[in-house]
Design a protein around this motif. Structure first.
Motif, mmCIF file in Angstrom:
data_model
loop_
_atom_site.group_PDB
_atom_site.id
_atom_site.type_symbol
_atom_site.label_atom_id
_atom_site.label_comp_id
_atom_site.label_asym_id
_atom_site.label_seq_id
_atom_site.Cartn_x
_atom_site.Cartn_y
_atom_site.Cartn_z
ATOM 1 N N THR A 75 0.138 -6.518 5.358
ATOM 2 C CA THR A 75 -0.717 -5.555 4.668
ATOM 3 C C THR A 75 -0.785 -4.285 5.506
ATOM 4 O OG1 THR A 75 -2.045 -7.369 3.766
ATOM 5 C CG2 THR A 75 -2.997 -5.162 3.669
ATOM 6 N N HIS A 97 -7.511 -3.476 -4.996
ATOM 7 C CA HIS A 97 -6.233 -3.145 -5.609
ATOM 8 C C HIS A 97 -5.202 -2.781 -4.537
ATOM 9 C CE1 HIS A 97 -7.214 -3.163 -9.882
ATOM 10 N NE2 HIS A 97 -8.384 -2.610 -9.573
ATOM 11 N N GLY A 98 -3.973 -3.231 -4.729
ATOM 12 C CA GLY A 98 -2.870 -2.801 -3.894
ATOM 13 C C GLY A 98 -2.222 -1.551 -4.469
ATOM 14 N N LYS A 99 -1.629 -0.730 -3.598
ATOM 15 C CA LYS A 99 -0.994 0.516 -4.037
ATOM 16 C C LYS A 99 0.505 0.363 -4.265
ATOM 17 C CE LYS A 99 -2.246 4.191 -1.721
ATOM 18 N NZ LYS A 99 -2.563 5.085 -0.592
ATOM 19 N N GLU A 100 1.123 -0.541 -3.492
ATOM 20 C CA GLU A 100 2.572 -0.722 -3.594
ATOM 21 C C GLU A 100 2.942 -2.081 -3.033
ATOM 22 O OE1 GLU A 100 6.761 1.485 -2.216
ATOM 23 O OE2 GLU A 100 4.837 2.166 -1.420
ATOM 24 N N HIS A 101 3.969 -2.704 -3.604
ATOM 25 C CA HIS A 101 4.441 -4.017 -3.160
ATOM 26 C C HIS A 101 5.959 -3.973 -3.031
ATOM 27 C CE1 HIS A 101 6.227 -7.977 -4.129
ATOM 28 N NE2 HIS A 101 5.294 -8.435 -3.325
ATOM 29 N N ASP A 109 -2.467 -0.351 5.733
ATOM 30 C CA ASP A 109 -3.464 0.550 5.152
ATOM 31 C C ASP A 109 -3.035 2.008 5.293
ATOM 32 O OD1 ASP A 109 -4.073 1.457 7.729
ATOM 33 O OD2 ASP A 109 -5.935 0.304 7.887
ATOM 34 N N ASN A 128 5.534 -7.026 1.767
ATOM 35 C CA ASN A 128 4.652 -5.931 2.181
ATOM 36 C C ASN A 128 3.746 -5.497 1.043
ATOM 37 O OD1 ASN A 128 6.049 -4.915 4.936
ATOM 38 N ND2 ASN A 128 7.633 -5.482 3.461
ATOM 39 N N LEU A 129 2.492 -5.232 1.387
ATOM 40 C CA LEU A 129 1.516 -4.742 0.410
ATOM 41 C C LEU A 129 0.780 -3.561 1.017
ATOM 42 C CD1 LEU A 129 0.167 -5.255 -2.367
ATOM 43 C CD2 LEU A 129 -1.560 -6.592 -1.144
ATOM 44 N N ARG A 130 0.906 -2.413 0.375
ATOM 45 C CA ARG A 130 0.183 -1.215 0.819
ATOM 46 C C ARG A 130 -1.170 -1.148 0.139
ATOM 47 N NH1 ARG A 130 2.856 4.061 -0.288
ATOM 48 N NH2 ARG A 130 1.067 4.760 0.927
ATOM 49 N N VAL A 131 -2.213 -0.856 0.959
ATOM 50 C CA VAL A 131 -3.580 -0.763 0.456
ATOM 51 C C VAL A 131 -4.251 0.463 1.056
ATOM 52 C CG1 VAL A 131 -3.822 -3.262 0.131
ATOM 53 C CG2 VAL A 131 -4.450 -2.236 2.331
#
Length: 301
Positions: free
Chosen positions: A98, A29-33, A100, A15-18
């Motif tokens: 991803t 840039h991603g916010k959290e992984h 958002d 998971n990648l938060r953007v």
């Protein structure tokens, strides 16, 4: 307590938060992984188990660290994984998600071992199917395996639930003929029927198409609007519980797994089961991750 068998996918989710979704050719840039257990099949199994169903699983993982971890997590949920195959020379399935700031997601799915099992492995788990109240399947595993599972279920008078996701426009007639309940979202319903589903009127039109294909119960999920059902001459949009979404991953899986835990096999409490499942999904969207976000029975109540 319902007995529920899931034939489906098991994935490790990355998971990648953007802040917002990336555009083609763009770098942001991603916010959290973070990683979490997932896969539509496994998510639905966890939802059923946390709603206190007797839950069993038929599927496959690779002979790797991810597969071992996924099986351990399913066992912790008291899910019977005795018929989950460990496939040599195959990687455990993975999803790359991803999310958002609006809670919307985009998912890329790598099948791996999920596509390395078929009718033979399903037949090996026939006892689990034959002793169930419901059998659930999705489209993240080979359709041939799902058809075999549903055929075994039909012969044993076990009810079948098909979640046609990812959506496919040309589902085999052999599968539809042994499907009792179909649960697409509005996009999947359009993909299968060709009808643009945007409201209750168009949902009714799509439901008629599904009935013509031989499916008795149609439930079309509408995200924040709720879920529309059409069965035995009755149809209605059951409203969702209004909550702020931070991550919609596994909301649909929570709905299906939870519903299977409380639905009667004669469908006499269909609306009540949908309402209960809407509540469960409203809790899921308030948390991050797939399986970590799925609520337990005491939370739903």
């Amino acid at each position: 307590m319902n007995k529920v068998t899931i034939v489906g996918s098991i994935n490790l989710d990355t998971n990648l938060r953007v802040q917002r979704m990336v555009k083609p050719g763009e770098t942001i840039h991603g916010k959290e992984h973070y990683t979490a257990a997932g896969g539509k099949g496994a998510n639905q199994a966890v939802a059923a188990a946390r709603a206190e169903s007797d839950t069993r699983f038929i599927g496959a993982v690779g002979n790797d660290a991810a597969g071992e971890e996924m099986l351990d997590l399913l066992k912790e949920e008291n899910i019977d994984v005795s018929k989950v195959e460990i496939i040599e020379n195959e990687a455990t399935g993975q999803s790359f998600i991803t999310i958002d700031d609006n809670g919307e997601n985009a998912i890329t799915f790598f099948a791996g071992a999920n596509y390395a099992f078929g009718p033979e492995e399903v037949t090996n788990g026939s006892t689990l199917i034959e002793t169930s109240d419901f059998v659930i399947a999705q489209l993240e595993t080979p359709i041939e395996a799902t058809i075999k599972a549903f055929e075994i279920a039909r012969k044993a008078n076990v009810k079948t639930i098909l979640n046609p996701a990812p959506g496919e426009s040309d589902l085999p007639q052999e599968l539809l003929q042994v499907t009792d309940i179909i649960v697409p979202n509005e996009t999947e319903a359009e993909t299968i029927t060709g009808i643009h589903v945007k409201d209750e009127t168009s949902a009714k039109e799509a439901a008629e198409k599904f009935h013509e294909l031989g499916i008795e119960v149609v439930i079309i999920t509408f995200g924040a609007q709720g879920a529309f059902y059409d069965y035995n001459g009755y149809n209605e949009l059951v409203p969702a519980f209004k909550e702020k979404a931070v991550d919609t991953t596994a909301a649909g899986d929570t709905f299906i797994g939870t519903m299977s835990s409380v639905l009667k096999t004669d469908f006499s409490n269909l609306k009540e089961a949908i309402l209960y499942s809407n509540k469960a999904s409203s809790l899921t969207i308030q948390r991050f991750g797939a399986q970590p976000s799925i609520p337990f029975k005491n939370e739903i109540k």
